[in-house]
Design an enzyme around this catalytic site. Structure first.
Site, short mmCIF file in Angstrom:
data_model
loop_
_atom_site.label_atom_id
_atom_site.label_comp_id
_atom_site.label_asym_id
_atom_site.label_seq_id
_atom_site.Cartn_x
_atom_site.Cartn_y
_atom_site.Cartn_z
N VAL A 22 0.84 -1.20 0.00
CA VAL A 22 0.00 0.00 0.00
C VAL A 22 0.88 1.26 0.00
O VAL A 22 0.67 2.19 -0.80
CB VAL A 22 -0.95 0.02 1.22
N ALA A 51 9.72 6.01 5.76
CA ALA A 51 10.46 5.14 6.70
C ALA A 51 10.21 3.68 6.36
O ALA A 51 9.06 3.28 6.17
CB ALA A 51 10.00 5.43 8.13
N GLU A 135 -9.94 5.08 7.17
CA GLU A 135 -10.88 4.52 6.17
C GLU A 135 -10.38 3.21 5.60
O GLU A 135 -11.15 2.27 5.36
CB GLU A 135 -11.07 5.56 5.05
N ILE A 142 -13.26 0.57 -0.34
CA ILE A 142 -14.67 0.99 -0.25
C ILE A 142 -14.82 2.14 0.74
O ILE A 142 -14.44 2.01 1.90
CB ILE A 142 -15.57 -0.17 0.22
N GLY A 193 -2.79 -16.14 -4.54
CA GLY A 193 -2.34 -14.97 -3.78
C GLY A 193 -3.45 -14.28 -2.99
O GLY A 193 -3.25 -13.20 -2.46
N GLU A 196 -2.89 -15.55 2.63
CA GLU A 196 -1.49 -15.44 3.04
C GLU A 196 -0.95 -16.82 3.41
O GLU A 196 -1.73 -17.76 3.60
CB GLU A 196 -1.38 -14.49 4.22
N ASP A 207 -9.73 -11.27 11.45
CA ASP A 207 -9.62 -10.03 10.67
C ASP A 207 -11.00 -9.39 10.51
O ASP A 207 -11.16 -8.18 10.70
CB ASP A 207 -9.00 -10.36 9.29
N LYS A 211 -12.56 -5.66 11.99
CA LYS A 211 -13.29 -4.68 11.19
C LYS A 211 -14.71 -4.49 11.73
O LYS A 211 -15.26 -3.38 11.71
CB LYS A 211 -13.32 -5.13 9.73
N GLY A 314 -5.58 -4.86 -1.74
CA GLY A 314 -4.75 -4.56 -2.92
C GLY A 314 -4.08 -3.22 -2.72
O GLY A 314 -4.68 -2.30 -2.14
P1 NAP Z 1 3.62 -4.57 3.72
O1 NAP Z 1 3.59 -4.82 2.25
O2 NAP Z 1 4.07 -5.66 4.61
O3 NAP Z 1 4.56 -3.29 3.96
C1 NAP Z 1 4.98 -2.89 5.24
C2 NAP Z 1 5.98 -1.75 5.08
O4 NAP Z 1 6.30 -1.26 6.38
C3 NAP Z 1 7.30 -2.16 4.43
O5 NAP Z 1 7.75 -1.16 3.56
C4 NAP Z 1 8.26 -2.32 5.61
O6 NAP Z 1 9.61 -1.99 5.33
C5 NAP Z 1 7.71 -1.28 6.57
N1 NAP Z 1 7.97 -1.66 7.96
C6 NAP Z 1 7.48 -2.72 8.63
N2 NAP Z 1 7.96 -2.75 9.88
C7 NAP Z 1 8.80 -1.68 9.99
C8 NAP Z 1 9.62 -1.18 11.03
N3 NAP Z 1 9.68 -1.80 12.21
N4 NAP Z 1 10.33 -0.06 10.80
C9 NAP Z 1 10.27 0.55 9.60
N5 NAP Z 1 9.52 0.12 8.57
C10 NAP Z 1 8.80 -0.99 8.76
O7 NAP Z 1 2.20 -4.09 4.25
P2 NAP Z 1 0.94 -3.57 3.38
O8 NAP Z 1 0.26 -4.72 2.72
O9 NAP Z 1 1.36 -2.41 2.54
O10 NAP Z 1 -0.04 -3.09 4.56
C11 NAP Z 1 0.22 -1.91 5.29
C12 NAP Z 1 -0.94 -1.65 6.26
O11 NAP Z 1 -2.14 -1.45 5.51
C13 NAP Z 1 -1.24 -2.80 7.23
O12 NAP Z 1 -1.64 -2.27 8.47
C14 NAP Z 1 -2.40 -3.52 6.58
O13 NAP Z 1 -3.23 -4.20 7.51
C15 NAP Z 1 -3.15 -2.35 5.96
N6 NAP Z 1 -3.99 -2.74 4.83
C16 NAP Z 1 -3.43 -3.41 3.78
C17 NAP Z 1 -4.23 -3.79 2.73
C18 NAP Z 1 -3.63 -4.54 1.54
O14 NAP Z 1 -4.37 -4.85 0.61
N7 NAP Z 1 -2.35 -4.83 1.54
C19 NAP Z 1 -5.60 -3.48 2.74
C20 NAP Z 1 -6.14 -2.77 3.81
C21 NAP Z 1 -5.31 -2.39 4.86
P3 NAP Z 1 10.52 -2.85 4.28
O15 NAP Z 1 9.90 -2.59 2.94
O16 NAP Z 1 11.87 -2.31 4.41
O17 NAP Z 1 10.36 -4.28 4.72
#
Ligand code: NAP
Length: 445
Positions: A22, A51, A135, A142, A193, A196, A207, A211, A314
């Site tokens: 994201v 960061a 959101e 959504i 995919g 997980e 999860d 929500k 996504g």
């Molecule tokens: P992700 O792909 O795992 O990305 C996490 C990011 O955070 C990475 O860039 C990681 O760094 C960084 N990070 C993690 N721990 C860290 C730390 N201790 N210090 C510094 N940086 C750190 O996660 P995501 O899928 O984008 O999801 C992000 C958030 O959005 C989550 O809370 C998730 O629940 C929420 N969300 C995601 C989705 C979805 O479809 N993916 C949908 C709704 C909500 P590195 O890149 O260096 O590893």
């Protein structure tokens, strides 16, 4: 003070914590669409840093290397807007608290953190007079939280039913369309995919429960935490359950349901929040939500029935929800006034699953002999559960001969959890019952 000089718009420093699925898309949009976002916001949103854990990790989007840092705390201290997209509890919680103390607006998609710590974070944000928006934490792209908080602010919501977990909807939909067993549908979701490597949080309903707590809190102006949500996942749903439901005109969905109920003891209304596999009629709008899509169905006193539908996850869809929060918060910062994160004027009691009445579907494998239906009906009546429909299908061997047993499918009228549980226990004790094959709740009839 309001900034009304549109020729020299104010600049808001934006810190991004995380550049994963994201975060990388949020960074791309902030950089690529800077001019149009400034025009829509009335302020330039300047991305001052990103960061991450590992600056050299491969990213889906090419982003300027000079923006990256591993010192998230320093980044937060220099920002007007902090977007938290790291996920997990720590250091996300500490960094959000630092941002609040520092007076920065916070936008997050971290449902896991909000489920555990939401109420205390909302309180701290309100006390500090800063905005905390989330959101993206419910149903990805959504727009559902802002419509509940703003568009329906003058209405009274009575019930919310959501398909808020794409993985489980994909699995149940695959079982419904192909007849697959749960394990095979889960394997397919993993291969594509949608699930997980460790799917526990999705398939056990955790999860969706996180929500559900957020949806209930905003809908009923009452704070709910994860432990207030009755939670049952989909691991016990069988291909036979799905086939029997289909046969009876239903589809099985994992729903998060929050509803206002009158308490049985006349103590006034309360709110129950629950997540469980649910039979809904195939003509209900939620039955048309296929694959990994999400939808939230709302019933409100004046608006009536509303449904919000779209992608629940996504990188790019979720980035849309994050940017919506950022622009909305930034507009308020330009015009003055923090806005409110949530209101807790409802102060309704949180009701347990025992206070809920719902219809039930019960599948029984019974002996095929005279008097069976009468014995079963009598047990239902003794426990105060009334039967809406009862269907019997005689089991046959491959050569067509009846094998002495029959499948009974019963749909009840509304009954309490306790009455239903007592009925099922009593039925299990009958010598004419081989097994109780399923007990599922029915909604939306
Ligand atoms: P992700 O792909 O795992 O990305 C996490 C990011 O955070 C990475 O860039 C990681 O760094 C960084 N990070 C993690 N721990 C860290 C730390 N201790 N210090 C510094 N940086 C750190 O996660 P995501 O899928 O984008 O999801 C992000 C958030 O959005 C989550 O809370 C998730 O629940 C929420 N969300 C995601 C989705 C979805 O479809 N993916 C949908 C709704 C909500 P590195 O890149 O260096 O590893």
């Amino acid at each position: 003070m309001a900034d009304t000089d549109t020729t020299h718009p104010k600049t808001l420093k934006v810190a991004l914590l995380g550049a994963g699925n994201v975060g990388a898309q949020v960074a791309r949009i902030l950089l690529d669409d800077a001019d149009s976002l400034a025009a829509r916001t009335g302020a330039r949103l300047e991305l001052v840093g990103i960061a991450v854990r590992n600056i050299d990790a491969p990213r889906e989007v090419e982003l300027p290397r000079e923006l990256f840092t591993t010192d998230a705390s320093a980044l937060v201290r220099g920002a007007d807007v902090v977007i938290e997209l790291m996920g997990g509890l720590e250091p996300a919680r500490t960094l959000i608290l630092e941002a609040i103390e520092h007076g920065a607006t916070v936008v997050t998609g971290n449902k896991a953190l909000l489920a555990v710590d939401g109420p205390s974070l909302y309180e701290k944000a309100d006390a500090a007079g800063v905005q905390l928006s989330y959101e993206a934490a419910v149903a990805g792209a959504i727009p559902i939280l802002r419509p509940i908080r703003d568009s329906l602010a003058g209405d009274k919501i009575t019930r919310v039913m959501g398909i808020v977990n794409g993985t489980t909807n994909f699995i149940l939909d695959a079982m419904d369309t192909t007849g697959a067993e749960f394990a095979d549908a889960l394997a397919e979701a993993t291969r594509l995919g949608y699930a997980e490597a460790d799917p526990t949080a999705d398939i056990e309903g955790h999860d969706a429960a996180a929500k559900g707590a957020i949806l209930a809190s905003l809908s009923f102006h009452t704070r709910f935490a994860l432990e207030d949500v009755h939670c049952q996942g989909i691991t016990q749903v069988t291909a036979d359950d799905i086939a029997a439901a289909k046969d009876a005109g239903f589809v099985i969905k994992l729903l998060a349901i929050a509803e206002k109920l009158e308490t049985a003891d006349g103590g006034g209304p309360g709110v129950s929040v629950r997540v469980h596999p649910t039979l809904i009629p195939r003509e209900h709008p939620l039955a048309a939500v296929h694959g990994a899509f999400n939808a939230v169905f709302i019933e409100a006193e004046s608006a009536g029935e509303l449904m919000f539908y779209g992608r629940g996850a996504g990188g790019t869809p979720t980035a849309s929800a994050i940017l919506g929060d950022v622009v909305s918060a930034a507009r308020r910062m330009v015009l003055g006034g923090p806005g409110r994160t949530e209101t807790t004027t409802g102060v309704l009691p949180v009701l347990g699953i025992d206070a809920v009445t719902t219809q039930y579907y019960i599948g029984l494998d019974a002996a095929d002999q005279p008097g069976v239906l009468a014995k079963i009906s009598a047990l239902f009546a003794q426990n105060g559960v009334s039967i809406e429909t009862m269907r019997q299908t005689v089991h046959r061997e491959n050569d067509g001969h009846e094998n002495g047993s029959a499948e009974l499918r019963i749909v009840t009228h509304r009954a309490s959890e306790a009455a239903l549980a007592a009925t099922v226990e009593a039925i299990k004790g009958l010598d004419i019952i081989n097994s109780v094959t399923s007990v599922l709740r029915v909604e939306g009839v």
